[in-house]
Design an enzyme around this catalytic site. Structure first.
Site, PDB file in Angstrom:
ATOM      1  CG  HIS A   1      -3.373  -2.668   9.316  1.00 20.33           C
ATOM      2  ND1 HIS A   1      -3.320  -1.365   8.686  1.00 20.33           N
ATOM      3  CD2 HIS A   1      -3.003  -3.685   9.804  1.00 20.33           C
ATOM      4  CE1 HIS A   1      -2.920  -2.116   7.908  1.00 20.33           C
ATOM      5  NE2 HIS A   1      -2.003  -3.999   8.258  1.00 20.33           N
TER       6      HIS A   1
ATOM      7  CD  GLN B   1      -0.879  -0.086   3.545  1.00 16.85           C
ATOM      8  OE1 GLN B   1      -1.536  -0.976   4.265  1.00 16.85           O
ATOM      9  NE2 GLN B   1      -1.593   0.874   4.433  1.00 16.85           N
TER      10      GLN B   1
ATOM     11  CB  CYS C   1      -4.697  -1.107   5.555  1.00 14.83           C
ATOM     12  SG  CYS C   1      -5.514   0.143   6.712  1.00 14.83           S
TER      13      CYS C   1
END
Length: 724
Positions: free
Chosen positions: A323, A174, A180
């Site tokens: 995340h 990424q 994410c």
């Protein structure tokens, strides 16, 4: 009995260790503080990932500079100015220390230098995570998606991996973009499409970064915002409304947000609906096996320094989930210190490239984590320990020690931890455990295994004795309410309690033992018996001074059942394995310490192997019920003064070594809750020859005790938290 809080605190070369049990105990160990000259501990070595790193070696500033240069060359880092170079060097040094901290808290993984070692924790979270609104797991689930039907969990394979089935694309990167959530979204759709069509397509994250602005229906500020973060559930809704998702080849990833270039005629996969899976690990495993890879959110705090192995932190951040990742499988052979054995783990695909972790993957142990709090104190550890207010120790604890638990189980987890970082490297680690299922020996067994793993010398041979206590004393879900009420009344009385620490030096103890020798037997009383007799006598004097009259006095001794079982199979078992030895006195003036010691000895003489056998099984509950009935009768006649004693001596806390050396101090809690009981805990001094008595009394009795000349003839009050 309902829970209170036990507290243990240890202070290490670079750290203070504090462990608390949430029911009846608490203590603190102190090791040497980090010296003024900044040195750090080695956090990685040249050995393969399965090995635990050696933390014993210290490194100088020169070593840090050399390691930083290696880091720059390995990860091709470039800094535009000398000032930027020095700034990143400072962050790198801090992250080396942070990696050492993570290694101690997550000993079954390997932590050290990664490509993120020149980023502050805040920079790392902003640039390389990106899940929004994840204050708790349910926040990730929008109400639009349907709820998953509960699946049968029996018969699931022991291990499972969608990579082996061909349902997972290569690890992606990424970059420095908080996207994410987009990679987690494409991963789950790639897997679902493979299961439906047999074709594995590489789908476009850039389409989501550029074009998706969907907001969560419950948390309006949680909107998908390209590199500024987003939510997987928002992305599903966007794809349903937009008509689908292009392939990577037609809409390639750039790592930044640009103008939306979505082309409906190039849609490769359409999304019809999505399902919210309950937060139940068995259901997660069943849905993973039957429906394909799953998009999940987690806290990435330990991932910045993760190199490999099975991550099973002893503490788990209660901060927001930040995340998004892809769950692709699970295994069955990951070691977990919390369970002291091999337990399953999850296999997680990340989006930070193949140079991170295990070729881009993360292994995380299955099972609920331990609630974790973190704090920072600007002063040095040595300065903190010079405070006169012993209540300050509670600042290092994750929960109020010695408190009655509420009816809400979430308020009293079985295990909870707090890490407190001091200036110049001091670290306090506090653990809280429920006294309903653990005692101080269980706490020691846990931290002992933990420290052994940190030194790299733990041999996991299994421990069949862990469940021995529950076999010998089967738990019961139903206990008569009158017994529960009686124990609550026995142990929890509202008062303004104060805790003070008194030191009994070796020569004072020797004189007291000679004075306490009575007629019950020719044997000289133990140190604990002699001290208990003196403190009990002085407590009765204080009670008489406060109330103006003598009342019957009950002494309650905590007697460990572990060494009394023959053969001793209970030493390593998890459990709250002690029983009460109850002694009584009419609290008459002129009562001698030797007479009280004799009464105390008589109260525990019957605690032999035969008596333990009578407490086991169903007949054991009958014996315990008879015991409670006797107590109920005793306390109903006249309300006596009750005073409790417990000894934490000879447990070995001063021998603990996390790779930083042995503790230099072992201490208890600061201030108990408003509902507790007059109580004393004995711990050894560093040299082992003296004993510290941590005495908790209601304020009126404490004021009398502090001025008692007979008591002060043997005891030395210590006004500081520590004399270090």
């Amino acid at each position: 009995m309902k829970g209170e809080s036990l507290t243990l605190c240890t202070i290490a070369n670079i750290a203070v260790f504090l462990i608390t049990l949430s029911s009846t105990l608490s203590f603190c160990l102190a090791l040497h503080e980090t010296p003024q000259e900044p040195t750090i501990f080695q956090v990685t070595d040249e050995n393969p990932i399965p090995n635990i790193p050696n933390l014993n070696r210290k490194f100088s500033r020169n070593f840090i500079h050399k390691e930083f240069q290696v880091f720059i060359e390995k990860y091709e880092k470039k800094y535009s100015t000398k000032e930027e170079h020095m700034h990143r060097l400072g962050i790198f040094a801090k992250n080396l220390a942070r990696a050492a901290e993570h290694q101690a808290l997550d000993p079954t993984a390997v932590h050290g230098v990664t490509q993120f070692s020149d980023l502050s924790e805040e920079e790392f979270e902003r640039l390389y995570t990106g899940v929004k609104g994840g204050a708790a797991a349910p926040q990730l689930f929008d109400s639009v998606g349907s709820e998953a039907v509960k699946l049968e969990v029996d018969g699931l394979p022991e291990s499972f991996d969608w990579r082996e089935k061909g349902a997972v694309t290569e690890v992606k990167t990424q970059g420095a973009c908080g996207s994410c959530w987009a990679f987690s979204t494409t991963g789950v759709i790639e897997g679902a499409n493979f299961i439906a069509t047999g074709k594995l397509l590489n789908l476009s994250e850039q389409q989501l970064v550029d074009c998706d602005h969907m907001c969560d229906t419950r948390e309006k500020t949680a909107c998908d915002d390209g590199c500024g973060g987003g939510l997987m559930t928002n992305a599903y809704k966007y794809l349903i409304e937009s008509g689908g998702l292009q392939e990577e080849s037609t809409y390639p990833y750039t790592g930044r947000r640009d103008e939306c270039k979505f082309q409906p005629d190039k849609v490769a996969v359409k999304v019809v609906n999505f399902t919210n899976i309950p937060i139940d690990e068995n259901q997660v495993a069943a849905n993973l096996v039957l429906r394909g890879p799953l998009a999940i959110g987690l806290n990435a705090v330990f991932m910045q320094t993760y190199i490999g192995g099975v991550s099973c932190p002893l503490i788990c951040g209660k901060r927001w989930l930040n995340h998004g990742v892809l769950l692709v499988g699970y295994g069955a052979k990951g070691f977990s210190i919390l369970r002291l054995g091999n337990q399953p783990y999850w296999i997680i695909k990340n989006s930070w490239g193949k140079r991170w972790g295990e070729n881009g993957y993360y292994r995380l142990c299955r099972g609920h984590g331990v609630p974790f709090l973190s704090a920072r104190i600007s002063c040095r550890l040595s300065e903190f320990l010079k405070h006169h207010e012993i209540e300050s120790l509670n600042k290092l604890l994750p929960c109020q020690p010695f408190t009655k638990e509420s009816n809400n189980e979430d308020d009293h987890p079985l295990l909870v931890c707090q890490a407190t970082i001091f200036a110049c490297g001091g670290l306090a680690l506090g653990l809280g455990m429920s006294h309903k299922i653990t005692d101080v020996q269980t706490g020691y067994n846990l931290v002992n295994v933990w420290s052994t793993i940190c030194r790299g010398s733990y041999q996991n041979d299994g421990n069949p004795a862990l469940a021995e206590a529950s076999i010998a004393f089967p738990p019961r879900n139903q206990v008569p309410q009158n017994y529960i009420s009686m124990m609550e009344n026995l142990w929890f009385t509202e008062a303004n309690y104060r805790t003070k620490r008194f030191i009994f030096e070796a020569n004072a103890i020797a004189k007291l033992k000679a004075m306490a020798k009575g007629g019950y037997s020719e044997a000289t009383p133990t140190r604990i018996q002699a001290l208990s007799g003196l403190i009990w006598k002085c407590f009765m004097e204080a009670s008489r001074a406060v109330s103006g009259s003598a009342k019957p006095s009950i002494l309650v001794q905590a007697v460990s059942l572990r060494p009394r079982r023959k053969p001793n199979l209970l030493h390593d078992s998890i459990g709250n394995l002690f029983w009460w030895g109850i002694a009584s006195s009419l609290a008459e003036k002129g009562t001698k310490v030797s007479e009280l010691v004799d009464v105390m000895k008589e109260s525990v003489v019957a605690f032999d192997d035969e008596y333990l056998d009578s407490l086991q099984g169903e007949q054991g509950f009958e014996a315990i019920s008879e015991y409670f009935d006797q107590l109920e009768t005793m306390f109903s006649l006249e309300k006596p003064d009750i005073f409790g004693f417990t000894s934490w001596c000879n447990l070995g806390y001063y021998k603990l070594d996390y790779g930083w050396g042995n503790p230099t101090w072992f201490a208890l809690f600061g201030k108990v809750g408003s509902a507790f009981r007059n109580h004393t805990v004995f711990v050894e001094t560093k040299c082992g020859k003296g004993i510290e008595a941590w005495i908790t009394l209601d304020e009126e009795r404490m004021l009398v005790l502090e001025k008692d000349p007979e008591f002060l003839k043997f005891a030395s009050p210590n006004l500081k938290i520590s004399s270090l």
